[in-house]
Design a protein around this motif. Structure first.
Motif, PDB file in Angstrom:
ATOM      1  N   ILE A  85       6.960  -3.173   2.244  1.00 31.32           N
ATOM      2  CA  ILE A  85       7.900  -2.749   3.279  1.00 31.32           C
ATOM      3  C   ILE A  85       9.073  -3.719   3.422  1.00 31.32           C
ATOM      4  O   ILE A  85      10.163  -3.332   3.847  1.00 31.32           O
ATOM      5  CB  ILE A  85       7.178  -2.572   4.637  1.00 31.32           C
ATOM      6  CG1 ILE A  85       8.067  -1.785   5.619  1.00 31.32           C
ATOM      7  CG2 ILE A  85       6.723  -3.898   5.213  1.00 31.32           C
ATOM      8  CD1 ILE A  85       7.356  -1.378   6.898  1.00 31.32           C
ATOM      9  N   LEU A  86       8.870  -4.992   3.019  1.00 31.68           N
ATOM     10  CA  LEU A  86       9.928  -5.995   3.165  1.00 31.68           C
ATOM     11  C   LEU A  86      11.088  -5.786   2.196  1.00 31.68           C
ATOM     12  O   LEU A  86      12.214  -6.196   2.480  1.00 31.68           O
ATOM     13  CB  LEU A  86       9.341  -7.400   2.964  1.00 31.68           C
ATOM     14  CG  LEU A  86       8.331  -7.882   4.009  1.00 31.68           C
ATOM     15  CD1 LEU A  86       7.778  -9.235   3.604  1.00 31.68           C
ATOM     16  CD2 LEU A  86       8.980  -7.963   5.391  1.00 31.68           C
ATOM     17  N   HIS A  87      10.829  -5.161   1.050  1.00 29.45           N
ATOM     18  CA  HIS A  87      11.903  -4.967   0.064  1.00 29.45           C
ATOM     19  C   HIS A  87      12.177  -3.486  -0.201  1.00 29.45           C
ATOM     20  O   HIS A  87      12.758  -3.118  -1.218  1.00 29.45           O
ATOM     21  CB  HIS A  87      11.594  -5.699  -1.244  1.00 29.45           C
ATOM     22  CG  HIS A  87      10.268  -5.353  -1.863  1.00 29.45           C
ATOM     23  ND1 HIS A  87      10.038  -4.169  -2.531  1.00 29.45           N
ATOM     24  CD2 HIS A  87       9.106  -6.052  -1.903  1.00 29.45           C
ATOM     25  CE1 HIS A  87       8.796  -4.150  -2.969  1.00 29.45           C
ATOM     26  NE2 HIS A  87       8.197  -5.268  -2.603  1.00 29.45           N
ATOM     27  N   ASN A  88      11.790  -2.638   0.734  1.00 23.84           N
ATOM     28  CA  ASN A  88      11.998  -1.198   0.606  1.00 23.84           C
ATOM     29  C   ASN A  88      13.330  -0.831   1.250  1.00 23.84           C
ATOM     30  O   ASN A  88      13.528  -1.038   2.457  1.00 23.84           O
ATOM     31  CB  ASN A  88      10.851  -0.454   1.295  1.00 23.84           C
ATOM     32  CG  ASN A  88      10.903   1.051   1.084  1.00 23.84           C
ATOM     33  OD1 ASN A  88      11.947   1.621   0.788  1.00 23.84           O
ATOM     34  ND2 ASN A  88       9.765   1.698   1.251  1.00 23.84           N
ATOM     35  N   ASN A  89      14.244  -0.267   0.458  1.00 15.67           N
ATOM     36  CA  ASN A  89      15.567   0.078   0.974  1.00 15.67           C
ATOM     37  C   ASN A  89      15.541   1.209   2.005  1.00 15.67           C
ATOM     38  O   ASN A  89      16.557   1.474   2.650  1.00 15.67           O
ATOM     39  CB  ASN A  89      16.502   0.462  -0.187  1.00 15.67           C
ATOM     40  CG  ASN A  89      16.859  -0.714  -1.054  1.00 15.67           C
ATOM     41  OD1 ASN A  89      16.901  -1.855  -0.580  1.00 15.67           O
ATOM     42  ND2 ASN A  89      17.108  -0.465  -2.336  1.00 15.67           N
TER      43      ASN A  89
ATOM     44  N   GLU B 154       3.993 -12.202   1.970  1.00 18.48           N
ATOM     45  CA  GLU B 154       5.434 -12.385   1.762  1.00 18.48           C
ATOM     46  C   GLU B 154       6.023 -11.343   0.829  1.00 18.48           C
ATOM     47  O   GLU B 154       7.231 -11.104   0.853  1.00 18.48           O
ATOM     48  CB  GLU B 154       5.703 -13.788   1.207  1.00 18.48           C
ATOM     49  CG  GLU B 154       5.342 -14.905   2.177  1.00 18.48           C
ATOM     50  CD  GLU B 154       5.618 -16.276   1.603  1.00 18.48           C
ATOM     51  OE1 GLU B 154       6.093 -16.347   0.436  1.00 18.48           O
ATOM     52  OE2 GLU B 154       5.372 -17.277   2.300  1.00 18.48           O
ATOM     53  N   ASN B 155       5.199 -10.734   0.001  1.00 16.87           N
ATOM     54  CA  ASN B 155       5.679  -9.727  -0.941  1.00 16.87           C
ATOM     55  C   ASN B 155       5.306  -8.302  -0.519  1.00 16.87           C
ATOM     56  O   ASN B 155       5.292  -7.388  -1.352  1.00 16.87           O
ATOM     57  CB  ASN B 155       5.125 -10.014  -2.341  1.00 16.87           C
ATOM     58  CG  ASN B 155       5.661 -11.300  -2.920  1.00 16.87           C
ATOM     59  OD1 ASN B 155       6.857 -11.575  -2.823  1.00 16.87           O
ATOM     60  ND2 ASN B 155       4.776 -12.110  -3.500  1.00 16.87           N
ATOM     61  N   ALA B 156       5.011  -8.118   0.736  1.00 17.24           N
ATOM     62  CA  ALA B 156       4.651  -6.788   1.243  1.00 17.24           C
ATOM     63  C   ALA B 156       5.737  -5.784   0.877  1.00 17.24           C
ATOM     64  O   ALA B 156       6.936  -6.066   0.991  1.00 17.24           O
ATOM     65  CB  ALA B 156       4.475  -6.839   2.757  1.00 17.24           C
TER      66      ALA B 156
END
Length: 320
Positions: free
Chosen positions: A307-311, A303-305
């Protein structure tokens, strides 16, 4: 009767001319290089990311690299070009291998700095000079060569044939999928990455037809959000760009959920920028899949990968 035959021949001629015109129109829409034209010495220094793992893997690593080449009997292949960690020469260690499938009109020699950067992460990286790779044939022939590399080569007994990946860009993305799914030796590949792979209708029209649902190995697929990859048109009725979101999503959904898969689009990236824009995460994917690198896995897993929070990325979907 002769008059009818004459009319039929004229109509067939008109149809042939129209088909040729459509072929060259579509071909003209494919940017040469699929992102390779900007790959000059030190190209990675121009890349920026606020995310530490993407930034790390977009740069070279610590292995010094060397190069060797082999002349191929296949005219399209020309030369099999191989970059590898120099350490390989003096050890009994075997090293994971990556096959690179070229984009349209882009032989390996035209974007050479890409290869040693990737090899510096501990890979044997293989390319060739074919500029028309879409049906996967020359990738398959090149793999056969590497599976039987000459016994007097520095590479003999140094390749880990159980840990081999394949990557392809643009036309080469279609070629990579074909190489994995249409040829017997495609079973050797353990992981795949494609950057802005030609979408299925375009690939079929160009003679590179593939069926992504036949992919059974971990697969990371990316494209750009720019107009050259996604024109905004319906790709089934008009030219949709090289790799529109609808096709990326369709390819992703067609693959079994038993297969690890990730899809994503590089924010603001045009087709010709995709090699550099995806370089970091492509490298991380191969380190994760072929070398069991746990830090690289953190880009994609959980869930904290990263790529998931990379703008730099949007439209991300993954199943692990």
């Amino acid at each position: 009767m002769r008059k009818v035959m004459k009319i039929v021949l004229i109509l067939l001629g008109v149809v042939l001319i129209l088909l040729i015109a459509v072929f060259f129109y579509i071909k003209s829409k494919l940017p040469n290089g699929g992102g390779n034209n900007d790959i000059t010495e030190g190209y990675y220094e121009r890349f920026q990311s606020d995310e530490p793992l993407e930034m790390r893997y977009a740069n070279p690593s610590s292995f010094e690299t060397s190069y060797t080449e082999f002349t191929s009997d296949n005219e399209s292949i020309g030369k099999v070009r191989v970059w590898y960690p120099t350490e390989l020469e003096g050890s009994d260690k075997i090293w994971p291998m990556i096959m690179v499938v070229n984009a349209s009109g882009t032989p390996a020699s035209s974007y050479e700095p890409f290869f040693p950067r990737l090899a510096s992460w501990g890979f044997v990286v293989v390319g060739n000079e074919d500029g028309q790779t879409g049906n996967g044939q020359t990738a398959s022939i090149t793999l056969d060569f590497m599976l039987n590399v000459p016994s007097d080569s520095v590479l003999a007994r140094k390749i880990d044939y159980h840990n081999m990946g394949i990557i392809g860009y643009s036309q080469g993305g279609a070629g990579a999928i074909c190489a994995v799914t249409k040829y017997e030796n495609g079973a050797y590949y353990k992981a795949m990455f494609t950057g802005s792979a030609a979408y299925p209708t375009l690939a079929r029209n160009m003679g590179w037809e593939y069926d992504a649902s036949r992919v059974t190995i971990p697969y990371f697929m990316v494209a750009g959000t720019g107009k050259s990859d996604d024109s905004g048109s319906d790709p089934e009725t008009s030219y949709g760009g090289v790799s529109p979101l609808s096709a990326l999503t369709s390819n992703y959904n067609s693959i079994s959920d038993d297969v690890q898969k990730v899809r994503a689009r590089a924010v603001g990236a045009e087709h010709e920028q995709m090699l550099m824009r995806s370089d970091g995460y492509m490298t991380a994917w191969m380190l994760y899949q072929l070398a069991g690198d746990e830090e690289a896995a953190a880009v994609f897993v959980g869930e904290n990968a990263e790529i998931l929070h990379n703008n730099n990325w949007q439209d991300v979907e993954k199943n692990q």
